[in-house]
Design a protein around this motif. Structure first.
Motif, short mmCIF file in Angstrom:
data_model
loop_
_atom_site.label_atom_id
_atom_site.label_comp_id
_atom_site.label_asym_id
_atom_site.label_seq_id
_atom_site.Cartn_x
_atom_site.Cartn_y
_atom_site.Cartn_z
N ALA A 87 7.44 4.92 -12.26
CA ALA A 87 7.58 3.58 -12.84
C ALA A 87 8.20 2.61 -11.83
O ALA A 87 7.79 1.45 -11.74
N LYS A 88 9.18 3.06 -11.07
CA LYS A 88 9.86 2.20 -10.10
C LYS A 88 8.89 1.76 -9.01
O LYS A 88 8.87 0.60 -8.61
N PHE A 89 8.06 2.69 -8.52
CA PHE A 89 7.11 2.33 -7.46
C PHE A 89 6.05 1.37 -7.97
O PHE A 89 5.59 0.50 -7.24
N GLU A 90 5.68 1.49 -9.24
CA GLU A 90 4.76 0.51 -9.83
C GLU A 90 5.40 -0.87 -9.86
O GLU A 90 4.75 -1.88 -9.55
N GLU A 91 6.66 -0.91 -10.20
CA GLU A 91 7.41 -2.18 -10.19
C GLU A 91 7.40 -2.78 -8.78
O GLU A 91 7.17 -3.98 -8.61
N PHE A 92 7.61 -1.93 -7.77
CA PHE A 92 7.64 -2.40 -6.38
C PHE A 92 6.28 -2.93 -5.93
O PHE A 92 6.20 -3.98 -5.30
N TYR A 93 5.20 -2.20 -6.23
CA TYR A 93 3.91 -2.69 -5.74
C TYR A 93 3.45 -3.92 -6.51
O TYR A 93 2.78 -4.79 -5.95
N GLY A 125 3.49 5.05 5.25
CA GLY A 125 3.76 6.33 4.59
C GLY A 125 2.45 6.98 4.20
O GLY A 125 1.64 6.36 3.51
N LYS A 126 2.24 8.19 4.64
CA LYS A 126 0.99 8.88 4.33
C LYS A 126 1.31 10.25 3.72
O LYS A 126 2.06 11.03 4.31
N GLY A 127 0.73 10.51 2.56
CA GLY A 127 0.87 11.83 1.94
C GLY A 127 2.27 12.17 1.50
O GLY A 127 2.64 13.34 1.47
N ILE A 128 3.07 11.18 1.15
CA ILE A 128 4.45 11.44 0.73
C ILE A 128 4.49 11.69 -0.76
O ILE A 128 4.05 10.86 -1.56
N SER A 129 5.03 12.86 -1.15
CA SER A 129 5.17 13.18 -2.57
C SER A 129 6.62 13.56 -2.92
O SER A 129 6.96 13.65 -4.09
N GLN A 177 0.82 -1.21 0.00
CA GLN A 177 0.00 0.00 0.00
C GLN A 177 0.86 1.26 0.00
O GLN A 177 0.52 2.25 -0.65
N ASN A 178 1.98 1.21 0.70
CA ASN A 178 2.92 2.34 0.67
C ASN A 178 3.43 2.58 -0.75
O ASN A 178 3.44 3.73 -1.23
N ALA A 179 3.87 1.51 -1.40
CA ALA A 179 4.40 1.66 -2.77
C ALA A 179 3.33 2.17 -3.72
O ALA A 179 3.60 3.00 -4.60
N ARG A 180 2.11 1.70 -3.53
CA ARG A 180 0.98 2.16 -4.34
C ARG A 180 0.76 3.67 -4.14
O ARG A 180 0.60 4.42 -5.10
N GLY A 181 0.75 4.09 -2.88
CA GLY A 181 0.57 5.51 -2.57
C GLY A 181 1.70 6.37 -3.12
O GLY A 181 1.47 7.47 -3.62
N LEU A 182 2.93 5.87 -3.03
CA LEU A 182 4.07 6.62 -3.58
C LEU A 182 3.93 6.74 -5.09
O LEU A 182 4.21 7.81 -5.66
N HIS A 183 3.53 5.69 -5.73
CA HIS A 183 3.31 5.69 -7.18
C HIS A 183 2.29 6.78 -7.57
O HIS A 183 2.50 7.51 -8.52
N ALA A 233 10.22 9.57 -0.19
CA ALA A 233 9.61 8.36 -0.73
C ALA A 233 10.62 7.21 -0.78
O ALA A 233 10.31 6.09 -0.35
N VAL A 234 11.79 7.47 -1.28
CA VAL A 234 12.82 6.43 -1.37
C VAL A 234 13.26 6.02 0.03
O VAL A 234 13.50 4.83 0.29
N GLN A 235 13.34 6.95 0.95
CA GLN A 235 13.68 6.61 2.34
C GLN A 235 12.63 5.67 2.95
O GLN A 235 12.98 4.77 3.72
N LEU A 236 11.37 5.87 2.61
CA LEU A 236 10.32 4.98 3.09
C LEU A 236 10.51 3.57 2.52
O LEU A 236 10.36 2.57 3.25
N ILE A 237 10.85 3.47 1.25
CA ILE A 237 11.12 2.17 0.64
C ILE A 237 12.30 1.49 1.35
O ILE A 237 12.23 0.31 1.69
N VAL A 238 13.35 2.24 1.60
CA VAL A 238 14.54 1.69 2.28
C VAL A 238 14.17 1.20 3.68
O VAL A 238 14.54 0.08 4.07
#
Length: 156
Positions: free
Chosen positions: A51-57, A94-98, A32-38, A103-108
């Motif tokens: 594109a990267k966040f789509e790959e992740f989700y 992650g909420k409301g991250i743009s 859900q985080n990756a989806r929201g980041l996307h 965003a990348v820090q949240l993925i890490v």
């Protein structure tokens, strides 16, 4: 020793199911985080990260299914409510991250947490002689370590 239909120790298998359900919950939050980041990413790195966040989700969605099916194979019941996911998950929400860096820090942070959980499961699977779960965790870990390296390289 009482065994499951797979020939695995019932107690060790029950412990694995509990840990796999924890991983499932964490992957659902990560998904859900990756989806929201996307959806919400903005800035000069929009095209690259969108594109990267789509790959992740997409990858997370596949892993969620694999984990749930492994739980079922071990004769457990996969968690399947948001209430369960939130009560069990350790991955940060992650909420409301743009912002790209945030965003990348949240993925890490999320991948780091997933790796901790997967290493525990790997150890438990080894102790239970559960090669199926062991193999799955080994594959997840190798892939996520590489992604973590790349995301940290992106952060500089």
């Amino acid at each position: 020793m009482e065994t499951t239909v797979l020939g695995l120790d019932k107690i060790k298998t029950a412990n694995l199911v509990t840990e796999l359900n924890g991983l499932l919950a964490n992957f659902q939050v990560y998904y859900q985080n990756a989806r929201g980041l996307h959806w919400n990413i903005k800035g000069k790195n929009f095209f690259e990260l969108h594109a990267k966040f789509e790959e992740f989700y997409t990858d997370a969605q596949e892993k969620v299914d694999l984990i749930a099916e492994r739980i079922l194979t071990l004769q457990g019941t996969p968690l399947h409510t948001f209430e369960d996911y939130i009560s069990v998950a350790k991955v940060p929400v992650g909420k409301g991250i743009s912002d790209d860096v945030e965003a990348v820090q949240l993925i890490v942070a999320s991948l780091s947490e997933l790796l901790k959980i997967e290493r525990v499961i790997l150890e438990l699977a080894d102790q239970a002689d559960d090669e199926g779960t062991n193999s799955m965790m080994s594959d997840f870990i190798a892939e996520q370590e590489k992604t973590l390296w790349m995301m940290n390289a992106w952060l500089g």
